[in-house]
Design a protein around this motif. Structure first.
Motif, short mmCIF file in Angstrom:
data_model
loop_
_atom_site.label_atom_id
_atom_site.label_comp_id
_atom_site.label_asym_id
_atom_site.label_seq_id
_atom_site.Cartn_x
_atom_site.Cartn_y
_atom_site.Cartn_z
N PHE A 487 0.84 -1.20 0.00
CA PHE A 487 0.00 0.00 0.00
C PHE A 487 0.88 1.25 0.00
N GLU A 488 1.90 1.25 0.87
CA GLU A 488 2.77 2.43 0.97
C GLU A 488 3.54 2.66 -0.34
N GLN A 493 1.90 6.64 0.98
CA GLN A 493 1.61 6.85 2.41
C GLN A 493 1.09 5.55 3.00
N LEU A 494 1.08 5.47 4.32
CA LEU A 494 0.63 4.26 5.01
C LEU A 494 -0.89 4.14 4.94
N PRO A 495 -1.41 2.90 5.00
CA PRO A 495 -2.87 2.73 5.00
C PRO A 495 -3.49 3.25 6.29
N PHE A 496 -4.80 3.43 6.27
CA PHE A 496 -5.57 3.90 7.43
C PHE A 496 -5.05 5.24 7.95
N LYS A 497 -4.52 6.07 7.05
CA LYS A 497 -3.98 7.39 7.40
C LYS A 497 -2.88 7.29 8.46
N GLY A 498 -2.17 6.16 8.50
CA GLY A 498 -1.09 5.99 9.46
C GLY A 498 -1.53 5.77 10.89
N LYS A 499 -2.81 5.41 11.10
CA LYS A 499 -3.34 5.27 12.46
C LYS A 499 -3.08 3.89 13.08
N LEU A 500 -2.50 2.96 12.32
CA LEU A 500 -2.19 1.64 12.89
C LEU A 500 -1.30 1.75 14.11
N GLU A 501 -0.38 2.69 14.09
CA GLU A 501 0.59 2.84 15.16
C GLU A 501 -0.07 3.10 16.51
N LYS A 502 -1.25 3.75 16.49
CA LYS A 502 -1.90 4.13 17.75
C LYS A 502 -2.88 3.07 18.27
N CYS A 503 -3.10 2.02 17.51
CA CYS A 503 -4.08 1.00 17.91
C CYS A 503 -3.50 0.09 18.98
N LEU A 512 -10.93 1.79 12.53
CA LEU A 512 -10.14 2.21 11.38
C LEU A 512 -10.99 2.26 10.11
N ASP A 513 -10.74 3.23 9.28
CA ASP A 513 -11.42 3.35 7.98
C ASP A 513 -10.41 3.15 6.87
N TYR A 514 -10.71 2.19 6.01
CA TYR A 514 -9.82 1.93 4.87
C TYR A 514 -10.06 2.97 3.79
N ILE A 515 -9.00 3.63 3.38
CA ILE A 515 -9.07 4.59 2.27
C ILE A 515 -8.48 3.91 1.04
N SER A 516 -9.21 3.92 -0.02
CA SER A 516 -8.83 3.22 -1.23
C SER A 516 -7.48 3.70 -1.76
N VAL A 517 -6.60 2.75 -2.08
CA VAL A 517 -5.33 3.12 -2.69
C VAL A 517 -5.57 3.69 -4.09
N HIS A 518 -6.66 3.27 -4.72
CA HIS A 518 -7.02 3.81 -6.04
C HIS A 518 -7.39 5.29 -5.93
#
Length: 596
Positions: A487-488, A493-503, A512-518
């Motif tokens: 994805f990156e 950029q990282l998926p989920f707006k980079g919010k994985l780190e805070k989970c 978490l909301d998935y934002i389309s790579v497309h």
């Protein structure tokens, strides 16, 4: 009695790992044809020494050739001899279940294929199969057919196996499962803890169909009461006596039995373990120009709280990388064990896309290991230079990364720290995974240790939710990390707006909301986005089965363009699911009241 510690690698070049070899069993076995014209049973016990005793354990096998199958006697003999040979030939990093299932699957298909040479399917190569694998402080049970395994502990007898047979009438029955019966094999597998003085009895139906469980219990009780400690001779005499008793009671079948008693388990004191681990000193911090065992430092490539990596050259001018442990952990036994395991697993993975650990030909004076030297850049550096790189270029790199990951998984090893900084791209364009510090090795995890092994987590931005939440992970955890990297590389950029780190909790991941790579990179086709979205699911059961499937979906359009995998409402939106259920129940209640 002090524990004996054995090296898991070449003792001339590597330090010993602290795994005791003091697993000891006394065993005996006996088999005879009884009233039949030939003996179609087969038995075997193998007690290895040294390395094999630690990584593979002690194996006992019993098999009964099916009388109605013309090749039954050959089938039982083949199954016992081949299993005892092939099991010990599997990789040391594999767990017992994987090693045994691979061998049994191959054996079953071989026997089934041999049986297809007969016009009458009933005259094939068919046999029962039961085995015990004693490894460290556990016993692993494998069973198919109607041979039996009993455990006698603290005066109580317990049948561990279930007969895979069906009674036709009071005197006849037929097997529902056996080796060689079908191309597909369903084997009962179970892992149990072991205690000193446990006694395990394995028998074929010629014995246990005649002797009742009460009689077997009574005879084992007498044996253990008369002898405080058992010996190999006593175990063999007991098996001979048991077979004779069944014969005297009118058994018309072959007679086979095995008796195994656990006399010692590999227990160690933490002080003994640390003494073994500290047999090689930590090297001091090295600087340019210094030498260690003939390797001269030319550059310091990496320094962290946990380790140092240097570029070194040998006396012939060849360049290598040397990794040394940090003196911050000189008193940490779990850290030292993990550092040793890095080189151990590195020497057992052979892939163009995994950095090679160099096997030294001389005794080391300190704790370190050496790998091939790579010239190029890390994937992290590549990402800073290639924002939203062409899809074709990204796929070429991802395919190589996946091949490296697959090499780990084939050794039943999880990398657990896949991230751009641990992936290297050489000047020739070859991708290599370069770190083993967080690996989970199934075969080693089965070996008991007094150490509290630290559970090192990878970088939170790239680590699968099940690892962060402390659940048992499998290859789909590395699959998740690969999807984050993909994805990156595609989106910049990282998926989920980079919010994985805070989970930190399951609720955090569910928000978490998935934002389309497309959406972030229109050059990425939607069918690739569907594959990545599936691989990044917080539930590992809803991801692809393995990394190979992910790469296939990323590189193959097919139906991915229009067909989406169905995900039930309870998985997509649990709150909405229960709201719908509550409303439906309320309406049913109202309707019921109105009808009354």
């Amino acid at each position: 009695m002090a524990s004996e510690v054995v090296a898991l690698v070449n003792p001339n070049t590597e330090a010993a790992l602290p795994f005791a070899t003091t697993l000891q069993l006394v065993v005996g076995q006996a088999t005879e044809k009884g009233r039949k014209s030939q003996n179609e049973d087969a038995i075997g016990i193998r007690i290895p020494s040294g390395l094999a005793l630690i990584t593979k354990g002690v194996v006992s096998v019993i098999s009964d050739g099916v009388s109605t199958a013309e090749g039954g006697a050959h089938a039982s003999a083949i199954s016992v001899s081949n299993f005892l040979a092939d099991y010990y030939s599997t990789p040391e990093s594999w767990g017992v279940q994987t090693s045994s299932s691979k061998v049994l699957t191959a054996l079953n298909r071989w026997l089934y294929g041999l049986g297809q040479d007969y016009r009458d399917a009933r005259r094939g190569f068919v046999c029962t199969f039961s085995a015990l694998v004693f490894k460290s402080c556990s016993v692993h049970m494998l069973h198919v057919g109607d041979s039996r395994i009993y455990r006698f502990r603290h005066g109580e007898l317990l049948q561990l196996t279930h007969d895979h047979s069906t009674n036709i009438n009071s005197s006849n029955q037929y097997l529902t499962r056996a080796l060689g019966m079908d191309v597909n094999l369903d084997v009962d597998y179970k892992t149990l803890s072991v205690e000193v003085d446990d006694v395990y009895l394995m028998t074929t139906d010629g014995v246990h169909d005649v002797l009742t469980e009460f009689e077997i219990h009574q005879k084992l009780t007498v044996l253990c009461q008369q002898h405080s400690t058992l010996s190999d001779d006593l175990c063999e005499q007991f098996c001979l006596m048991l077979n004779k008793k069944a014969f005297d009671l009118g058994s018309k079948d072959n007679l086979s039995s095995q008796l195994l008693s656990v006399s010692q388990l590999p227990k160690q004191a933490i002080d003994d373990v640390y003494q073994s681990l500290s047999s090689q000193p930590f090297p001091p911090p090295l600087s340019v120009g210094m030498k260690l065992d003939g390797y001269q430092v030319t550059h310091t490539l990496h320094q962290s709280q946990r380790s140092q990596v240097y570029r070194v050259v040998n006396d012939q001018g060849e360049a290598f990388c040397m990794k040394t442990p940090s003196v911050n952990y000189i008193d940490d036994a779990a850290y030292i064990e993990r550092f040793m395991l890095e080189s151990w697993i590195g020497q057992r993975i052979n892939s163009t896309h995994v950095v090679k650990v160099v096997e030294l030909q001389k005794i080391k004076s300190a704790l370190y290991y050496v790998t091939e030297f790579l010239s190029g850049i890390s994937l992290g550096e590549w990402l800073t230079q290639h924002k939203k790189a062409p899809v074709e270029e990204v796929l070429l790199l991802l395919k190589q990364i996946e091949l490296g990951i697959r090499a780990f998984h084939r050794r039943e090893t999880l990398h657990q720290d896949l991230k751009p900084d641990n992936i290297f791209i050489t000047r020739e364009g070859v991708v290599k995974i370069i770190d083993f510090g967080s690996c989970y090795i199934k075969g080693v995890a089965e070996i008991s240790s007094p150490l509290t092994r630290d559970r090192i987590l990878g970088t939170a931005d790239y680590t699968a939710p099940e690892v962060i939440l402390g659940y048992q992970a499998d290859g789909r955890a590395d699959l998740f990390s690969l999807a984050v990297i993909a994805f990156e590389m595609l989106a910049g950029q990282l998926p989920f707006k980079g919010k994985l780190e805070k989970c930190r909790t399951r609720q955090d991941y569910q928000r978490l909301d998935y934002i389309s790579v497309h959406q972030l990179n229109p050059m990425v086709p939607e069918w690739m986005d569907n594959a990545l979205k599936k691989a990044l699911n917080i539930d590992p059961n809803l991801r692809q089965a393995d990394t190979c499937e992910l790469i296939h979906q990323l590189t193959t359009a097919k139906a991915n363009q229009t067909v989406k995998d169905f995900v039930p409402l309870i998985a997509r939106n649990p709150v909405r699911f229960w709201q719908v259920i509550s409303i439906a129940l309320f309406l049913c209640l109202v309707a019921s009241l109105l009808n009354n």
